[in-house]
Enzyme design. Structure first.
Site, PDB file in Angstrom:
ATOM      1  N   ASP A   8      39.777  42.386  48.987  1.00 10.56           N
ATOM      2  CA  ASP A   8      40.087  42.739  50.381  1.00 10.56           C
ATOM      3  C   ASP A   8      38.756  42.746  51.143  1.00 10.56           C
ATOM      4  O   ASP A   8      37.718  42.299  50.619  1.00 10.56           O
ATOM      5  CB  ASP A   8      40.851  44.081  50.459  1.00 10.56           C
ATOM      6  CG  ASP A   8      39.951  45.298  50.147  1.00 10.56           C
ATOM      7  OD1 ASP A   8      38.794  45.124  49.719  1.00 10.56           O
ATOM      8  OD2 ASP A   8      40.428  46.435  50.336  1.00 10.56           O
ATOM      9  N   CYS A  65      37.901  45.622  45.566  1.00  6.95           N
ATOM     10  CA  CYS A  65      38.083  46.287  46.867  1.00  6.95           C
ATOM     11  C   CYS A  65      36.949  47.294  47.022  1.00  6.95           C
ATOM     12  O   CYS A  65      35.928  47.195  46.318  1.00  6.95           O
ATOM     13  CB  CYS A  65      39.472  46.909  46.988  1.00  6.95           C
ATOM     14  SG  CYS A  65      39.882  48.210  45.812  1.00  6.95           S
ATOM     15  N   THR A  67      36.751  50.650  46.407  1.00  6.54           N
ATOM     16  CA  THR A  67      36.607  51.504  45.223  1.00  6.54           C
ATOM     17  C   THR A  67      37.043  50.820  43.933  1.00  6.54           C
ATOM     18  O   THR A  67      36.721  51.291  42.842  1.00  6.54           O
ATOM     19  CB  THR A  67      37.484  52.766  45.371  1.00  6.54           C
ATOM     20  OG1 THR A  67      38.849  52.334  45.515  1.00  6.54           O
ATOM     21  CG2 THR A  67      37.075  53.599  46.576  1.00  6.54           C
ATOM     22  N   HIS A  98      39.330  46.573  22.948  1.00 10.71           N
ATOM     23  CA  HIS A  98      40.433  47.478  22.602  1.00 10.71           C
ATOM     24  C   HIS A  98      41.705  47.254  23.418  1.00 10.71           C
ATOM     25  O   HIS A  98      42.803  47.436  22.890  1.00 10.71           O
ATOM     26  CB  HIS A  98      40.000  48.932  22.799  1.00 10.71           C
ATOM     27  CG  HIS A  98      38.982  49.391  21.798  1.00 10.71           C
ATOM     28  ND1 HIS A  98      38.678  50.711  21.593  1.00 10.71           N
ATOM     29  CD2 HIS A  98      38.181  48.687  20.944  1.00 10.71           C
ATOM     30  CE1 HIS A  98      37.741  50.829  20.658  1.00 10.71           C
ATOM     31  NE2 HIS A  98      37.412  49.605  20.262  1.00 10.71           N
ATOM     32  N   HIS A 133      44.641  47.924  17.748  1.00 12.10           N
ATOM     33  CA  HIS A 133      44.664  47.820  19.211  1.00 12.10           C
ATOM     34  C   HIS A 133      45.838  46.951  19.677  1.00 12.10           C
ATOM     35  O   HIS A 133      46.411  47.185  20.738  1.00 12.10           O
ATOM     36  CB  HIS A 133      43.345  47.265  19.729  1.00 12.10           C
ATOM     37  CG  HIS A 133      42.164  48.069  19.285  1.00 12.10           C
ATOM     38  ND1 HIS A 133      42.009  49.383  19.620  1.00 12.10           N
ATOM     39  CD2 HIS A 133      41.109  47.746  18.495  1.00 12.10           C
ATOM     40  CE1 HIS A 133      40.897  49.856  19.078  1.00 12.10           C
ATOM     41  NE2 HIS A 133      40.342  48.870  18.388  1.00 12.10           N
TER      42      HIS A 133
HETATM   43  C1  RB5 Z   1      39.496  49.844  52.354  1.00 12.47           C
HETATM   44  O1  RB5 Z   1      38.898  50.653  53.320  1.00 12.47           O
HETATM   45  C2  RB5 Z   1      39.595  50.576  51.037  1.00 12.47           C
HETATM   46  O2  RB5 Z   1      40.532  51.602  51.142  1.00 12.47           O
HETATM   47  C3  RB5 Z   1      39.950  49.620  49.920  1.00 12.47           C
HETATM   48  O3  RB5 Z   1      39.012  48.600  49.856  1.00 12.47           O
HETATM   49  C4  RB5 Z   1      40.006  50.225  48.539  1.00 12.47           C
HETATM   50  O4  RB5 Z   1      38.884  50.992  48.280  1.00 12.47           O
HETATM   51  C5  RB5 Z   1      41.248  50.940  48.212  1.00 12.47           C
HETATM   52  O5  RB5 Z   1      41.460  51.414  47.079  1.00 12.47           O
END
Ligand code: RB5
Length: 146
Positions: A8, A65, A67, A98, A133
């Site tokens: 994203d 993304c 996080t 694993h 596993h």
């Molecule tokens: C976008 O701002 C952010 O929420 C997305 O990239 C991600 O971290 C969501 O889990």
């Protein structure tokens, strides 16, 4: 090996770095992620990428993304996907050995580019150990297909 890559807006810049890095490693990569830093929805990119891995169009997927969490949740909703959200090299290795993870999720706002590349290199080169596993991941498969 063929890898599908998706991001994203939060992962857009890191995805570009990883796309180039996979090329340097000799890995065939197709980036189906967003094409700018304009706000978008990770699920619109993570789910299609995971579906392509589950369908056998690609050997592995990498989803990025901010996080890594939204992408990993999205990818793990697709049957047959074992997506590992990984921000260290140890976990990147062991999740291949694993869990036979077939999708890697990264958080571009959590780690730097150099660590992300080390993680990707380790994960791409990691081998599933099978044995006990395999029994464990078969139980996940049985659950999601019952
Ligand atoms: C976008 O701002 C952010 O929420 C997305 O990239 C991600 O971290 C969501 O889990």
């Amino acid at each position: 090996m063929k890898v599908v890559l998706a991001s994203d807006h939060g992962g857009f810049e890191l995805a570009k770095e990883i796309e180039a890095f996979l090329g340097e490693l000799g890995v065939e990569v197709n980036n189906i992620g967003c094409d700018s830093k304009e706000s978008c929805d990770y699920s619109d990119y993570g789910i299609p990428a995971a579906e392509k891995v589950a369908a056998g169009e690609y050997d592995r997927g990498i989803v990025i993304c901010g996080t890594g969490i939204g992408m990993s949740i999205s990818a793990n909703k697709v049957k047959g996907i074992r997506c590992a959200l990984t921000h260290d090299v140890y976990t990147a290795r062991v999740t291949r050995e694993h869990n036979d993870s077939n999708v890697l999720a990264l958080g571009a706002r959590v780690i730097g580019v150099d660590l992300a590349k080390e993680i990707v290199k380790t994960w791409i080169g990691g081998e599933f150990e099978g044995g006990r596993h395999e029994r464990r991941i078969n139980k996940i498969h049985d659950y999601e297909t019952k």
